[in-house]
Design an enzyme around this catalytic site. Structure first.
Site, PDB file in Angstrom:
ATOM      1  N   GLU A 270     -13.426  15.149  24.126  1.00 22.52           N
ATOM      2  CA  GLU A 270     -12.318  14.184  23.949  1.00 22.52           C
ATOM      3  C   GLU A 270     -12.567  13.321  22.708  1.00 22.52           C
ATOM      4  OE1 GLU A 270      -9.527  14.386  25.637  1.00 22.52           O
ATOM      5  OE2 GLU A 270     -10.482  15.994  26.751  1.00 22.52           O
ATOM      6  N   TRP A 273     -11.534  15.369  19.890  1.00 24.53           N
ATOM      7  CA  TRP A 273     -10.054  15.395  19.746  1.00 24.53           C
ATOM      8  C   TRP A 273      -9.613  14.206  18.883  1.00 24.53           C
ATOM      9  CZ3 TRP A 273      -6.003  18.429  20.134  1.00 24.53           C
ATOM     10  CH2 TRP A 273      -5.973  19.474  21.044  1.00 24.53           C
ATOM     11  N   TRP A 301      18.623  16.598  19.302  1.00 29.41           N
ATOM     12  CA  TRP A 301      18.299  15.992  20.594  1.00 29.41           C
ATOM     13  C   TRP A 301      19.575  15.574  21.304  1.00 29.41           C
ATOM     14  CZ3 TRP A 301      13.364  16.698  21.917  1.00 29.41           C
ATOM     15  CH2 TRP A 301      12.470  17.005  20.884  1.00 29.41           C
ATOM     16  N   ASN A 336      -4.355   9.134  30.469  1.00 33.66           N
ATOM     17  CA  ASN A 336      -3.999  10.269  29.606  1.00 33.66           C
ATOM     18  C   ASN A 336      -3.062  11.274  30.281  1.00 33.66           C
ATOM     19  OD1 ASN A 336      -4.311  11.934  27.173  1.00 33.66           O
ATOM     20  ND2 ASN A 336      -5.354  13.324  28.562  1.00 33.66           N
ATOM     21  N   TRP A 354      11.247  12.832  20.483  1.00 29.68           N
ATOM     22  CA  TRP A 354       9.891  12.330  20.755  1.00 29.68           C
ATOM     23  C   TRP A 354       9.545  11.131  19.876  1.00 29.68           C
ATOM     24  CZ3 TRP A 354       6.384  12.348  16.722  1.00 29.68           C
ATOM     25  CH2 TRP A 354       6.652  13.194  15.639  1.00 29.68           C
ATOM     26  N   TRP A 377       1.986  12.773  20.931  1.00 28.06           N
ATOM     27  CA  TRP A 377       3.436  13.025  21.036  1.00 28.06           C
ATOM     28  C   TRP A 377       3.809  14.367  20.430  1.00 28.06           C
ATOM     29  CZ3 TRP A 377       7.226  11.007  23.897  1.00 28.06           C
ATOM     30  CH2 TRP A 377       6.950   9.811  24.552  1.00 28.06           C
TER      31      TRP A 377
END
Ligand SMILES: Cc1cc2nc3c(=O)[nH]c(=O)nc-3n(C[C@H](O)[C@H](O)[C@H](O)COP(=O)(O)OP(=O)(O)OC[C@H]3O[C@@H](n4cnc5c(N)ncnc54)[C@H](O)[C@@H]3O)c2cc1C
Length: 470
Positions: A270, A273, A301, A336, A354, A377
């Site tokens: 993590e 990441w 959208w 998360n 988004w 996102w």
């Protein structure tokens, strides 16, 4: 006698600090400063937990410095003017800072660099907020990795080859700190919230290194269970360190030491990441405003404002979504797993862009970090580098049954649903009138009906994505 100024930004600590360590080695007298950046603060609503969190961190720094008859200069304004002004006033020779990879920060630092040069000084910039930065981890063709797993493999290989598995840290010897005892507007003696026009707004977490270390100590007691517990919001199986990491109240090397040297592979992953997204932002700065994959900007959208508002307010009629969004609105924090579920729900069930969700998170997250938020996102909306495929859509009900099986998290934030059975609470619209009456909760009155039909929207989402990606 040589003098340096160290400008703290997202590295609010006095230990294992690359720029500070170097300045104290290279110079006889070292000053510190922090700027409340007008260009950032003026855009924010005047209640912001992050400002109070930063303030708490700065107070602790000031207290620690006072043991060395020193203090931190607090400035307010445009950093490109304020930092050079202080540099000149203190007659410094060099400015020391740690690199920040956000596009705004890069531009700001370039301007400050130019001003310092004009004053005859030098500007020294260090890598600190990540272990490996920008182009340090490349594939065999010398290109940046765009997929996480091979990036992580190369990251760990390079680390092991270079350091033999032991994480290095920077020693900070505070001996050469300049004596500073007479600041007119020190962080302790001046009401900075008032000057900045903000209300004090404490978060559930208190800012500062001591608090960060306390959280780390607590987390170490459960770190062995991280892999199993990390997906369950009611379990408190993660470290809760993200706001401290964001503001540098704990050093990333200290955490990597815990992860790597302790053999905690999933947690280390993590942390990598995080490095991956910092690298993506620095190499592909267009992601700040656009999709990493340009074809995703063609999506039309279809979501409506009303549904976006229901999402923000935690009034969609989907319990796990609502519990997550209510918790977020009140605390500025979100687990998360829940970030993934609510983000996917916004773009793939409510069909809202988004970027709107990203912006809402940016306004409210205590740990808001452009690289991680944008990366998260773009992963959920499928527009990112190593993202979830567009046809993978989280079902909010099955996610709820799987990750909050006893509905503990739901009951905490949607107490009106408390009376429903374990079977019905994840999808209370399926409860008949008798069940609703027994639960003392009428759907449509005490708790909203679902704002959309999940199955229909799933179908529509696939259609919308396919059309945009043609
Ligand atoms: C839509 C979305 C938005 C997000 N926005 C942010 C954000 O603004 N700031 C932020 O720090 N994280 C963000 N994340 C990542 C992640 O949700 C948080 O880092 C995590 O929930 C923080 O809790 P923790 O400190 O207990 O994490 P732990 O599980 O204990 O992990 C340790 C640390 O690793 C880093 N980390 C963990 N997961 C990720 C990840 N997926 N991406 C990047 N870094 C990670 C964080 O620094 C975290 O503190 C986002 C994720 C999603 C899906």
């Amino acid at each position: 006698m040589s003098k340096a100024l160290v400008w703290l930004r997202r590295d609010l600590r006095l230990y294992d600090h690359h720029a500070l360590s170097a300045a104290l080695k290279d110079h006889d007298e070292v000053y510190l400063c922090f700027v409340f950046d007008k260009l950032i603060l003026d855009k924010l609503p005047k209640e912001d937990k992050r400002l109070t969190f930063i303030h708490q961190g700065l107070e602790e720094i000031s207290q620690d410095l006072s043991k060395h008859q020193s203090d931190i200069h607090i400035l307010h304004g445009d950093p490109t003017e304020e930092v050079p002004k202080l540099f000149k006033k203190l007659k410094c020779d060099a400015l020391y800072l740690n690199r920040d990879y956000e596009p705004y920060a890069q531009k700001r630092d370039e301007s400050v660099h130019k001003e310092i040069k004009k004053l005859g000084g030098s500007c020294k910039i260090f890598k600190d907020i990540v272990f490996y930065e920008k182009g340090e981890i490349l594939n065999k063709q010398g290109e940046v990795y765009k997929v996480f797993t091979p990036y992580k493999k190369a990251w760990l290989e390079k680390f092991n080859d270079t350091y033999g598995g032991v994480v290095p840290q920077f020693k900070v010897n505070l001996k050469n700190l300049a004596k500073v005892t007479d600041l007119k507007k020190s962080i302790k003696d001046h009401d900075w919230h008032k000057t900045l026009g903000f209300k004090e707004d404490p978060a559930l977490l208190t800012g500062g290194v001591k608090e960060a270390k306390k959280h780390l100590k607590e987390f170490k007691k459960v770190i062995d269970d991280y892999e199993k517990a990390r997906d369950f919001p009611a379990m408190k199986g993660t470290s809760h360190l993200s706001p401290y990491i964001r503001f540098g109240m704990i050093s990333i090397r200290e955490l990597l030491k815990v992860g790597i040297e302790g053999g905690h592979k999933v947690w280390t992953s993590e942390l990598i990441w995080r490095e991956f997204y910092q690298m993506i932002l620095s190499q592909f700065p267009h992601v700040e405003k656009k999709s990493y994959r340009p074809e995703y900007d063609n999506i039309k959208w279809r979501g409506k404002k009303k549904e976006f508002e229901a999402w923000k307010e935690g009034m969609t009629g989907f319990p796990l979504i609502d519990a997550s969004m209510r918790c977020f609105k009140e605390t500025g924090m979100m687990h998360n797993r829940l970030r993934m579920v609510v983000a996917s729900f916004l773009c793939k069930t409510l069909l809202v862009d988004w970027k709107k969700g990203e912006e809402y998170f940016a306004q409210k997250l205590l740990d808001f970090d452009l690289a991680a938020n944008n990366g998260g996102w773009q992963w959920c909306s499928s527009s990112g580098t190593d993202a979830q495929p567009y046809f993978r859509i989280f079902n909010p009900t099955t996610q709820s049954e799987k990750f909050d099986p006893d509905a503990e998290f739901i009951k905490e934030w949607c107490p009106e649903l408390k009376g429903f059975s374990k079977k019905k609470i994840h999808a209370p619209w399926n409860a008949d009138m008798i069940e609703q009456s027994e639960a003392s909760c009428t759907i449509g009155e005490d708790y909203p009906c679902p704002v959309v039909d999940y199955k229909e929207k799933r179908h529509e989402a696939l259609e919308m994505y396919k059309e945009g990606l043609k």
